[in-house]
Design an enzyme around this catalytic site. Structure first.
Site, PDB file in Angstrom:
ATOM      1  N   HIS A 124       0.858  -1.199   0.000  1.00 34.07           N
ATOM      2  CA  HIS A 124       0.000   0.000   0.000  1.00 34.07           C
ATOM      3  C   HIS A 124       0.884   1.235   0.000  1.00 34.07           C
ATOM      4  CE1 HIS A 124      -3.661  -2.310   0.786  1.00 34.07           C
ATOM      5  NE2 HIS A 124      -2.976  -2.989   1.684  1.00 34.07           N
ATOM      6  N   ASP A 127      -1.388   8.757  -1.480  1.00 30.91           N
ATOM      7  CA  ASP A 127      -1.287   9.937  -2.349  1.00 30.91           C
ATOM      8  C   ASP A 127      -2.135  11.029  -1.719  1.00 30.91           C
ATOM      9  OD1 ASP A 127      -1.827  11.927  -4.222  1.00 30.91           O
ATOM     10  OD2 ASP A 127      -2.453  10.552  -5.815  1.00 30.91           O
ATOM     11  N   HIS A 129      -3.625  14.578  -2.003  1.00 29.06           N
ATOM     12  CA  HIS A 129      -3.887  15.659  -2.953  1.00 29.06           C
ATOM     13  C   HIS A 129      -3.435  17.007  -2.394  1.00 29.06           C
ATOM     14  CE1 HIS A 129      -7.199  13.372  -5.436  1.00 29.06           C
ATOM     15  NE2 HIS A 129      -6.076  12.678  -5.305  1.00 29.06           N
ATOM     16  N   HIS A 164      -5.599   9.120  -0.812  1.00 29.92           N
ATOM     17  CA  HIS A 164      -6.013   7.756  -1.146  1.00 29.92           C
ATOM     18  C   HIS A 164      -4.802   6.881  -1.428  1.00 29.92           C
ATOM     19  CE1 HIS A 164      -5.286   8.233  -5.554  1.00 29.92           C
ATOM     20  NE2 HIS A 164      -5.667   9.484  -5.353  1.00 29.92           N
ATOM     21  N   CYS A 165      -5.044   5.588  -1.443  1.00 22.53           N
ATOM     22  CA  CYS A 165      -4.002   4.627  -1.768  1.00 22.53           C
ATOM     23  C   CYS A 165      -3.824   4.617  -3.285  1.00 22.53           C
ATOM     24  CB  CYS A 165      -4.393   3.242  -1.261  1.00 22.53           C
ATOM     25  SG  CYS A 165      -3.014   2.072  -1.256  1.00 22.53           S
ATOM     26  N   HIS A 174      -7.979  -0.278  -5.072  1.00 22.14           N
ATOM     27  CA  HIS A 174      -7.718   0.108  -3.678  1.00 22.14           C
ATOM     28  C   HIS A 174      -8.642   1.241  -3.235  1.00 22.14           C
ATOM     29  CE1 HIS A 174      -3.829  -2.001  -2.451  1.00 22.14           C
ATOM     30  NE2 HIS A 174      -4.095  -2.472  -3.659  1.00 22.14           N
ATOM     31  N   MET A 179      -9.963   2.751   0.506  1.00 21.99           N
ATOM     32  CA  MET A 179      -8.770   3.468   0.947  1.00 21.99           C
ATOM     33  C   MET A 179      -8.741   4.927   0.503  1.00 21.99           C
ATOM     34  SD  MET A 179      -5.743   0.651   0.762  1.00 21.99           S
ATOM     35  CE  MET A 179      -4.785   1.345   2.104  1.00 21.99           C
ATOM     36  N   HIS A 284     -26.970  17.406  -1.130  1.00 19.87           N
ATOM     37  CA  HIS A 284     -28.132  18.277  -0.936  1.00 19.87           C
ATOM     38  C   HIS A 284     -28.667  18.012   0.461  1.00 19.87           C
ATOM     39  CE1 HIS A 284     -31.960  20.311  -2.039  1.00 19.87           C
ATOM     40  NE2 HIS A 284     -32.507  19.402  -1.266  1.00 19.87           N
ATOM     41  N   GLU A 308     -28.484  25.285  -3.244  1.00 20.98           N
ATOM     42  CA  GLU A 308     -29.454  24.219  -2.975  1.00 20.98           C
ATOM     43  C   GLU A 308     -28.778  22.841  -3.040  1.00 20.98           C
ATOM     44  OE1 GLU A 308     -31.210  24.956  -7.400  1.00 20.98           O
ATOM     45  OE2 GLU A 308     -32.360  23.600  -6.159  1.00 20.98           O
ATOM     46  N   THR A 309     -27.896  22.695  -4.011  1.00 23.24           N
ATOM     47  CA  THR A 309     -27.165  21.440  -4.218  1.00 23.24           C
ATOM     48  C   THR A 309     -25.769  21.839  -4.647  1.00 23.24           C
ATOM     49  OG1 THR A 309     -29.160  20.277  -4.910  1.00 23.24           O
ATOM     50  CG2 THR A 309     -27.080  19.324  -5.624  1.00 23.24           C
ATOM     51  N   HIS A 335     -27.987  14.004  -4.362  1.00 23.12           N
ATOM     52  CA  HIS A 335     -29.250  14.311  -5.043  1.00 23.12           C
ATOM     53  C   HIS A 335     -29.347  13.714  -6.443  1.00 23.12           C
ATOM     54  CE1 HIS A 335     -33.062  16.307  -5.809  1.00 23.12           C
ATOM     55  NE2 HIS A 335     -33.075  16.706  -4.559  1.00 23.12           N
TER      56      HIS A 335
END
Lengths: 372, 294
Positions: A124, A127, A129, A164-165, A174, A179, A284, A308-309, A335
């Site tokens: 494993h 990463d 971001h 994440h992996c 993964h 993950m 939403h 709203e969303t 939504h």
């Protein structure tokens, strides 16, 4: 000149020292900061908290930059992902889906110890971001079962970021096996609206949304597998169809409903952080709004107002700030309502407090139709 | 789907009265069915009596929702109800006969041990008609009151008993949500016959994790003084399902989770338990005749 691909391959193959150093040298942020300066910074060890909650943290930094230490242990384990008991061979950081949220301030250093216990089957890595260089740290964090690694990165950009992996050749498997998690880098002065007015939240709800792809048998029943390896090929076939069998919050259909529903009070200012590492989604709040929303999750951009969303791109985390104005049972959904009602992407928030008749009233209760 | 309720109350009452005329002693009778007829499912005799019954449906007083009135309800005649829920294997025989629609997910793999789940009201009535045809007895779904009476100690009063006047509607929503969340069991997977044991009346698995369809329609009633009904509307597109908490479900829904609203708790599973009507004189005669002539 070493390409990133070569660096990755070298690390994955376990090639030692020289390749690693070369990869690090190619990462300016790491190369340019004198290590002694970082060593002299105060250090803070944070105990991570399982979602939908987050570890205690300051919203406004009261001191200078520091090194914040986190520990993630990879746990490969079967998890039940719906009320019918469907069991998926999952891969997780610290045993939760999503993985825990880490909160730091801009200019802090995240120092992660990643442990891959010997009992696991798979290599494993991670990463971030939020990080710069080396595939978000992925190239520097490959650990086989029985190994651990320590990665440090500087939090240079504010916002909510997915981690994440990302092991070579198996990244999506993964990720959709559980993950992924979130890092939130707060501005040192905390969150602000578009005019620079401070926005302080009373509560933070951390919603991780996952799309799962569980194979079915000839009778239409979900299959379960003895090991991760056995589940791989058939799971990949379902993944390639791009239609998830489950779209869930917090790792399981109903993980945030009933006895596990989230709780708030009228007047509470809530920050809802929503992460989806793989697939677009559109949160939403039924009966409520997003007062201030960072759809892309990046706090250097002014928040959108009165949404709203909102749209969370696959591979990102966004944040919505809302003050509850009415009591009741709220549903917080993806939504795409098919995904919310049929595939699982629904959470409930029970909100206590006084009803505001000015905002809404039932003028006449339901009854027989009369002449209008 | 909508009509005034007074008519249906009167109709239900007259049906009870009519049914009572015929063969009130039938429950104790054991039939010797012709070989061609399907064996009768095992039943439990529910003795006549009366009980405190919280009326089904929604009640309004002064335009605010209130708890339904508690009514002493007489079951003047007893009835026979299936000891166990209809099994997946039972239902598969109806499907094989072409009288029932196949379930969406085939679960009938464990013989007669697993209860049928994933059926709608339509499926339930189709099964009752088929079973009646195949056994020569009259089988039907229970009413909500019959279900509650048979459920006995397993029957959960759904009154919220709030002191508030109703001006804050959220109090009822929150109280209902919590009460249903409390009654939702941890494990919704159907269990083999007998897993949840029998209640005080000997009815097995009732109010386990399979909710059971009843014939009773959803009603909304306005109360004049808290008891007397002023007017009422009913909607027979929605029927009551009996279980750990009383559920209201559109007649075509097979999976309760899909039938619930955005912010409520849904039944774990939907299944069937039928009541057997006492044999009429004509039915008894028919059963003595060779099958298929009748």
């Amino acid at each position: 000149m070493l390409t990133r691909r070569e660096a990755l391959l070298g690390t994955a193959a376990g090639t030692a020292g020289a390749v690693l150093m070369a990869a690090m040298a190619a990462t300016p942020a790491l190369a340019q900061v004198p290590a002694a300066d970082i060593r002299s910074l105060p250090r803070q060890k944070v105990k991570l908290v399982a979602p939908p909650f987050v570890h205690e943290h300051e919203q406004v930094a009261t001191s200078g930059p520091k090194v914040v230490e986190f520990l993630l242990t990879v746990k490969e384990q079967p998890v039940v992902i719906d009320r019918e008991g469907t069991t998926m061979q999952a891969m997780t950081y610290n045993g939760s889906i999503p993985a825990p949220m880490m909160v730091v301030h801009e200019g802090d250093y995240v120092e992660l110890t990643l442990v891959n216990p010997e009992t696991n089957e798979m290599p494993h890595n991670i990463d971030f971001h939020a990080a710069t260089g080396a595939l978000g740290g992925g190239a520097l964090t490959h650990v086989n079962p029985g190994e651990q690694v320590v990665l440090r990165f500087k939090a240079t950009r504010t916002g909510t970021f997915v981690y994440h992996c990302a092991p070579e050749g198996m990244i999506p498997w993964h990720v959709v096996s559980g993950m992924s998690g979130t890092v939130m880098v707060l501005p040192r002065d905390g969150l602000e609206d578009e005019n620079g007015k401070q926005l302080t939240y009373d509560k933070l709800f951390y919603i991780g949304e996952n799309d799962f792809y569980v194979p079915r048998d000839e009778n239409g029943k979900y299959k379960s597998y003895e090991t991760l390896g056995e589940s791989y090929e058939e799971t990949l076939n379902v993944m390639r169809g791009l239609i998830p069998t489950h779209v869930v919050f917090n790792g399981k259909v109903g993980a945030l409903t009933g006895d596990n529903a989230l709780k708030a009070k009228v007047g509470d200012r809530v920050l809802i952080v929503h992460a989806q590492a793989n697939r677009d989604t559109r949160p939403h709040l039924i009966g409520g709004h997003g007062d201030y929303v960072w759809e892309q999750g990046k706090f250097n951009n002014a928040p959108a107002k009165d949404l709203e969303t909102w749209f969370i791109r696959g591979g990102s985390a966004g944040a919505a700030f809302y003050t509850f104005l009415q009591p009741g049972v709220y549903a917080y959904v993806n939504h795409n309502l098919i995904e919310a009602a049929e595939l699982g992407a629904t959470a409930h928030i029970t909100v206590e407090g006084e009803w505001d008749d000015d905002l809404m009233a039932q003028v006449s209760a339901p009854g027989p139709i009369r002449a209008i | 789907m909508k009509r005034k309720v007074q008519a249906s109350v009167a109709m239900a009452a007259s049906m009870l009265a009519l049914a009572g005329i015929f063969a009130p002693d039938a429950i104790s009778v054991t039939h010797r069915s012709p070989a061609q007829l399907l064996g009768e499912p095992e039943t439990v005799a529910i003795a006549p009596g009366s009980f405190e019954f919280r009326l089904p449906g929604e009640f309004l007083k002064n335009d605010y929702p209130v708890d339904a009135p508690l009514q002493t309800t007489a079951m003047r005649r007893g009835f026979a109800i299936m000891k166990y829920q209809v099994s997946a294997a039972d239902y598969a025989r109806c499907v094989a006969d072409g009288a029932c629609e196949a379930p969406d997910v085939v679960t009938a793999t464990a013989g007669d041990a697993m209860p049928l789940t994933g059926v709608s009201y339509r499926d339930a009535t189709a099964y009752a008609a088929w079973l009646s045809e195949r056994t020569g007895s009259v089988w039907r779904l229970p009413t909500d009151a019959e279900w509650a009476y048979a459920a006995a100690d397993r029957y959960a009063d759904d009154a919220l008993l709030l002191a508030a006047d109703g001006s804050n509607p959220a109090e009822r929503w929150l109280a209902r949500y919590r009460s249903e969340a409390d009654r939702t069991g941890p494990d919704p997977q159907p269990k083999p016959r007998g897993h949840f044991g029998a209640n005080a009346k000997g009815v097995a698995d009732i109010a386990g994790n399979v909710w059971e369809w009843t014939t009773t329609c959803y009603t909304r009633t306005r109360l004049a003084d808290g008891v007397a009904q002023t007017e009422s509307t009913d909607n027979c597109g929605v029927r009551i399902v009996g279980g750990r908490h009383r559920g209201y479900m559109s007649y075509f829904i097979r999976d309760g989770k899909s039938g619930g609203c955005a912010a409520g708790m849904a039944p774990d599973n939907l299944g069937i338990r039928l009541v057997r009507e006492p044999d009429s004189l004509l039915t008894r005669l028919k059963k003595l005749l060779p099958a298929r002539i009748a």
